[in-house]
Design a protein around this motif. Structure first.
Motif, PDB file in Angstrom:
ATOM      1  N   GLU A  37       0.830  -1.188   0.000  1.00 52.20           N
ATOM      2  CA  GLU A  37       0.000   0.000   0.000  1.00 52.20           C
ATOM      3  C   GLU A  37       0.870   1.247   0.000  1.00 52.20           C
ATOM      4  N   CYS A  40      -1.468   6.285  -2.876  1.00 51.00           N
ATOM      5  CA  CYS A  40      -2.227   6.404  -4.124  1.00 51.00           C
ATOM      6  C   CYS A  40      -3.571   5.682  -3.997  1.00 51.00           C
ATOM      7  N   THR A  41      -4.604   6.308  -4.546  1.00 52.63           N
ATOM      8  CA  THR A  41      -5.931   5.700  -4.511  1.00 52.63           C
ATOM      9  C   THR A  41      -6.512   5.636  -5.920  1.00 52.63           C
ATOM     10  N   ASP A  42      -7.458   4.730  -6.092  1.00 54.76           N
ATOM     11  CA  ASP A  42      -8.129   4.607  -7.379  1.00 54.76           C
ATOM     12  C   ASP A  42      -9.344   5.530  -7.415  1.00 54.76           C
ATOM     13  N   SER A  43     -10.147   5.403  -8.448  1.00 58.04           N
ATOM     14  CA  SER A  43     -11.306   6.292  -8.605  1.00 58.04           C
ATOM     15  C   SER A  43     -12.352   6.095  -7.518  1.00 58.04           C
ATOM     16  N   GLN A  44     -12.288   4.964  -6.810  1.00 57.89           N
ATOM     17  CA  GLN A  44     -13.231   4.704  -5.720  1.00 57.89           C
ATOM     18  C   GLN A  44     -12.604   4.973  -4.357  1.00 57.89           C
ATOM     19  N   GLN A  45     -11.469   5.665  -4.359  1.00 56.22           N
ATOM     20  CA  GLN A  45     -10.738   6.054  -3.149  1.00 56.22           C
ATOM     21  C   GLN A  45     -10.226   4.855  -2.349  1.00 56.22           C
ATOM     22  N   GLN A  46      -9.985   3.745  -3.029  1.00 57.64           N
ATOM     23  CA  GLN A  46      -9.375   2.570  -2.408  1.00 57.64           C
ATOM     24  C   GLN A  46      -7.871   2.636  -2.674  1.00 57.64           C
ATOM     25  N   PHE A  47      -7.074   2.192  -1.698  1.00 55.11           N
ATOM     26  CA  PHE A  47      -5.635   2.204  -1.905  1.00 55.11           C
ATOM     27  C   PHE A  47      -5.261   1.263  -3.043  1.00 55.11           C
ATOM     28  N   LYS A  48      -4.356   1.738  -3.894  1.00 53.43           N
ATOM     29  CA  LYS A  48      -3.877   0.904  -4.992  1.00 53.43           C
ATOM     30  C   LYS A  48      -2.845  -0.084  -4.466  1.00 53.43           C
ATOM     31  N   CYS A  77       4.947   4.325  -9.332  1.00 59.39           N
ATOM     32  CA  CYS A  77       4.214   5.062  -8.303  1.00 59.39           C
ATOM     33  C   CYS A  77       4.832   6.456  -8.169  1.00 59.39           C
ATOM     34  N   HIS A  84       2.403   0.526 -10.091  1.00 60.10           N
ATOM     35  CA  HIS A  84       0.955   0.350 -10.052  1.00 60.10           C
ATOM     36  C   HIS A  84       0.459  -0.131 -11.404  1.00 60.10           C
TER      37      HIS A  84
END
Length: 88
Positions: A37, A40-48, A77, A84
């Motif tokens: 982890e 950085c997060t994706d479009s759903q605010q989940q950690f990439k 990253c 990523h």
């Protein structure tokens, strides 16, 4: 006029005290970043997921393409040392 200045100073002090008393989320340690982890997060605010090597990220991208038909691009990253995947 002095009263307004005093009110502004009090308000400023109260805001500073409120900010200082808010609990801060701890930043991940370097070990946590390496374990998968980063910030950085994706479009759903989940950690990439953070892959430690480009090769590892490429293997995962190929696996997902073979299994699910999803084409992913590997990129470095921007905030830590790792890689990523993103939709291509």
């Amino acid at each position: 006029m002095e009263f307004k200045k005093a009110l502004k100073q009090i308000k400023k002090a109260m805001i500073a005290q409120e900010k200082a008393s808010r609990p801060q989320a701890p930043l991940p340690t370097r070990e946590e970043e390496i374990q998968g982890e980063c910030l950085c997060t994706d479009s759903q605010q989940q950690f990439k997921t953070l892959y430690t090597t480009e090769l590892e990220a490429n293997h995962q991208a190929k696996f997902l393409y073979d299994e699910q038909g999803v084409y992913l691009i590997v990129y470095p990253c921007p905030t830590s040392s790792g890689w990523h995947l993103t939709k291509g």
